[in-house]
Write a protein that holds these residues in place. Structure first.
Motif, mmCIF file in Angstrom:
data_model
loop_
_atom_site.group_PDB
_atom_site.id
_atom_site.type_symbol
_atom_site.label_atom_id
_atom_site.label_comp_id
_atom_site.label_asym_id
_atom_site.label_seq_id
_atom_site.Cartn_x
_atom_site.Cartn_y
_atom_site.Cartn_z
ATOM 1 N N ALA A 19 8.726 38.277 19.352
ATOM 2 C CA ALA A 19 7.389 38.173 18.750
ATOM 3 C C ALA A 19 7.437 38.512 17.266
ATOM 4 C CB ALA A 19 6.425 39.099 19.488
ATOM 5 N N GLY A 134 6.867 34.724 22.123
ATOM 6 C CA GLY A 134 5.524 35.283 22.322
ATOM 7 C C GLY A 134 4.437 34.419 21.740
ATOM 8 N N HIS A 136 3.430 30.940 22.650
ATOM 9 C CA HIS A 136 3.054 29.664 23.270
ATOM 10 C C HIS A 136 2.019 29.873 24.367
ATOM 11 C CE1 HIS A 136 7.313 28.615 21.892
ATOM 12 N NE2 HIS A 136 6.458 28.125 21.029
ATOM 13 N N GLY A 172 14.666 22.393 19.667
ATOM 14 C CA GLY A 172 16.021 22.139 20.106
ATOM 15 C C GLY A 172 15.951 20.961 21.063
ATOM 16 N N PHE A 185 23.249 19.594 22.682
ATOM 17 C CA PHE A 185 22.073 20.341 22.221
ATOM 18 C C PHE A 185 22.053 20.303 20.705
ATOM 19 C CE2 PHE A 185 19.677 23.992 20.782
ATOM 20 C CZ PHE A 185 18.649 24.122 21.701
ATOM 21 N N SER A 205 13.707 21.917 24.085
ATOM 22 C CA SER A 205 13.803 23.297 24.574
ATOM 23 C C SER A 205 12.487 24.020 24.327
ATOM 24 C CB SER A 205 14.923 24.023 23.835
ATOM 25 O OG SER A 205 14.740 25.423 23.923
ATOM 26 N N GLY A 207 12.433 27.181 24.225
ATOM 27 C CA GLY A 207 12.822 28.492 23.702
ATOM 28 C C GLY A 207 12.780 29.569 24.779
ATOM 29 N N ASP A 232 21.159 33.447 15.889
ATOM 30 C CA ASP A 232 19.949 32.811 16.403
ATOM 31 C C ASP A 232 20.289 32.071 17.705
ATOM 32 O OD1 ASP A 232 17.098 31.963 15.680
ATOM 33 O OD2 ASP A 232 18.061 30.034 16.078
ATOM 34 N N TRP A 267 1.511 22.939 28.064
ATOM 35 C CA TRP A 267 2.248 23.858 27.183
ATOM 36 C C TRP A 267 1.845 23.514 25.766
ATOM 37 C CZ3 TRP A 267 5.623 23.428 23.065
ATOM 38 C CH2 TRP A 267 6.410 24.541 22.763
HETATM 39 P P1 ADQ Z 1 11.417 27.927 16.613
HETATM 40 O O1 ADQ Z 1 10.150 27.358 17.089
HETATM 41 O O2 ADQ Z 1 11.811 27.625 15.203
HETATM 42 O O3 ADQ Z 1 12.614 27.419 17.575
HETATM 43 P P2 ADQ Z 1 11.946 30.657 16.103
HETATM 44 O O4 ADQ Z 1 11.500 30.751 14.711
HETATM 45 O O5 ADQ Z 1 13.394 30.760 16.396
HETATM 46 O O6 ADQ Z 1 11.302 29.413 16.843
HETATM 47 O O7 ADQ Z 1 11.147 31.732 16.930
HETATM 48 C C1 ADQ Z 1 11.252 31.835 18.341
HETATM 49 C C2 ADQ Z 1 10.483 33.082 18.742
HETATM 50 O O8 ADQ Z 1 11.134 34.208 18.186
HETATM 51 C C3 ADQ Z 1 9.064 33.133 18.221
HETATM 52 O O9 ADQ Z 1 8.269 33.723 19.223
HETATM 53 C C4 ADQ Z 1 9.114 34.030 17.005
HETATM 54 O O10 ADQ Z 1 7.919 34.778 16.876
HETATM 55 C C5 ADQ Z 1 10.265 34.938 17.344
HETATM 56 N N1 ADQ Z 1 11.107 35.315 16.192
HETATM 57 C C6 ADQ Z 1 11.540 34.541 15.188
HETATM 58 N N2 ADQ Z 1 12.361 35.222 14.362
HETATM 59 C C7 ADQ Z 1 12.451 36.474 14.889
HETATM 60 C C8 ADQ Z 1 13.136 37.660 14.505
HETATM 61 N N3 ADQ Z 1 13.915 37.675 13.434
HETATM 62 N N4 ADQ Z 1 12.975 38.767 15.258
HETATM 63 C C9 ADQ Z 1 12.191 38.742 16.361
HETATM 64 N N5 ADQ Z 1 11.531 37.658 16.777
HETATM 65 C C10 ADQ Z 1 11.649 36.540 16.060
HETATM 66 C C11 ADQ Z 1 12.866 27.949 18.881
HETATM 67 C C12 ADQ Z 1 14.203 27.397 19.363
HETATM 68 C C13 ADQ Z 1 14.088 25.884 19.595
HETATM 69 C C14 ADQ Z 1 12.966 25.617 20.574
HETATM 70 C C15 ADQ Z 1 11.660 26.200 20.036
HETATM 71 C C16 ADQ Z 1 10.533 26.064 21.048
HETATM 72 O O11 ADQ Z 1 15.230 27.715 18.434
HETATM 73 O O12 ADQ Z 1 15.319 25.376 20.101
HETATM 74 O O13 ADQ Z 1 12.820 24.230 20.797
HETATM 75 O O14 ADQ Z 1 11.831 27.613 19.785
HETATM 76 O O15 ADQ Z 1 9.345 26.467 20.456
#
Ligand code: ADQ
Length: 422
Positions: A19, A134, A136, A172, A185, A205, A207, A232, A267
């Motif tokens: 989150a 956190g 969606h 993804g 992927f 994905s 996530g 990541d 979703w």
């Molecule tokens: P993104 O949508 O880009 O891709 P990302 O920025 O990686 O999502 O964040 C995922 C979750 O982690 C979010 O809930 C965000 O709040 C939280 N978050 C981000 N950076 C963080 C950090 N440094 N510390 C703690 N929490 C952090 C991801 C996947 C994709 C997938 C999409 C689906 O990488 O493959 O398709 O989610 O939405």
């Protein structure tokens, strides 16, 4: 102690909720709060959906990694999610960045947020970990996904859904074989590959990842030592497992059918003003796609003790009314008309005002003769008497934020700046 073989897998699992992201496309709505703390659906906040899914799935151990503007998120979780009892082996830990491993170290990426808390996850004594975002809106029974993970003996199982191919650049994107094993992927590809036989769609994905904790723990330790990694899940860990291990896809649509939760998979990433407005307004439909009235899958939240909503005639005898709308507790609709709108807790609308297709966050006050259409009003905003929004795009854009889709976001700062100039 070994877990009982027939126990629900969720009793041997924890949910690790990420989150920490900002969600910058929500613009001023995330100036003061992280995206997971943004209000949604009248009473709840976005993060309540992932946490409620975990709770309703039978998971009783959760951790929430926070980072960006975490205050209101932490306060919400402390108030609303404080019913876990350690003596019943239930835990919920809030894990702000830069407080544990090293006070200067932020979570570098999503995998780093878990890696920095390995000792906490160890202390839960669980076998499986489900990584969630956190931010969606959806309902999902994670027990079904855990079961698939165990039955297939996967290294990782990834929740996925079908999206229009051109929207898949934000996800993804995976290719799978007939048995749902992931063969490739690509994280946020510029030109996403379509699904064979359905070239206009891609498999994206969500996530959501299920791992055996022992496997993920080992992977995280190796990833921490890798100077070339961005730490990541989507960029580093998942592509590596797809290449060298067994990654399986878990189709959200199949999961919906098996759990009986939704007739149609629902979703939403409510990451833009347009998507946020639309998903909230969709709840006012005659039969909304997202059923928040399903008692078998409640969305838990922190709820203030407030009086019921009230609809009153004003002193001129004008009726206060709401049609095709959701009106939360402590709202007073006085001599005004509310249509196809969603009012959060404590909203007040005064005589001769009208609201149509409006999402009003908690404690908004709409003063007399205001006419508001197609807007999102931030919490605590006081709309001045006679303000008209949603009828003249140029005028709206002059003072407020007008989205691509024509939705107007109104914050108190914007109103104050306008008042200074007028
Ligand atoms: P993104 O949508 O880009 O891709 P990302 O920025 O990686 O999502 O964040 C995922 C979750 O982690 C979010 O809930 C965000 O709040 C939280 N978050 C981000 N950076 C963080 C950090 N440094 N510390 C703690 N929490 C952090 C991801 C996947 C994709 C997938 C999409 C689906 O990488 O493959 O398709 O989610 O939405």
């Amino acid at each position: 102690m070994q877990p009982r073989p027939n126990a629900r897998l969720s009793s041997q699992a924890m949910a690790f909720v990420l989150a920490g992201g900002r969600g910058s496309r929500l613009k001023e709505l995330t100036d003061r709060r992280a995206k997971p703390a943004v209000y949604f659906g009248g009473k709840t906040r976005i993060i309540d959906f992932a946490l409620s899914n975990a709770l309703n799935s039978g998971i009783r151990k959760m951790a929430i990694a926070t980072q960006y503007k975490a205050h209101s998120l932490i306060r919400h979780c402390q108030r609303g999610w404080n019913f876990f009892r350690a003596e019943r082996n239930e835990y919920l830990d809030i894990l702000p960045a830069s407080q544990r491993v090293d006070e200067t170290k932020w979570y570098l990426g999503t995998a780093d947020a878990v890696a920095q808390n390995i000792d906490i996850v160890d202390s839960y004594g669980i076998k499986y970990v489900i990584i969630l975002a956190g931010d969606h809106i959806y309902k999902m029974d994670y027990e079904i996904m855990l079961r698939q993970h165990v039955e297939t003996g996967a290294d990782v199982t990834i929740g996925c859904l079908t999206v229009p191919r051109m929207e898949a650049t934000a996800f993804g994107v995976m290719a799978v074989d007939a048995g749902m094993r992931i063969s490739s992927f690509l994280e946020k590809p510029a030109d996403p590959p379509g699904i064979p036989g359905d070239p206009d769609h891609a498999l994206a994905s969500m996530g959501i990842y299920v791992f055996d904790w022992a496997f993920l723990r080992d992977l995280l330790l190796r990833d921490m030592a890798d100077a070339n990694s961005s730490h990541d899940f989507g960029n580093d860990l998942i592509p590596a497992i797809v290449k060298g291990g067994k990654a399986m896809a878990h189709k959200f649509a199949d999961s919906c059918v098996k759990s009986g939760l939704e007739d149609e998979p629902y979703w939403r990433d409510v990451g833009t003003i347009d998507a946020f407005w639309q998903a909230n307004i969709d709840l006012t439909d005659f039969v909304p796609k997202l059923d928040i009235y399903d008692n078998s899958w409640p969305i838990w939240t922190y709820s203030e003790i407030v009086p019921p909503a009230k609809f009153i005639h004003d002193e001129d005898g004008r009726r206060g009314m709401a049609i095709s709308s959701l009106v939360s507790g402590d709202c007073i609709v006085s001599g005004s008309e509310v249509r196809n709108s969603l009012l959060f807790t404590g909203v007040r609308t005064h005589s001769y005002s009208s609201l149509e297709y409006v999402v009003a966050l908690p404690r908004v006050v709409v003063n007399r003769k205001a006419e508001l259409t197609n807007c999102v009003i931030d919490s605590g905003v006081v709309i001045p008497e006679g303000l008209v929004v949603g009828q003249d795009p140029e005028e709206d854009a002059k003072w407020f934020r007008r989205s691509e889709g024509g939705i107007v976001l109104i914050t108190q700062d914007m109103l104050d700046a306008r008042a200074r100039k007028l």
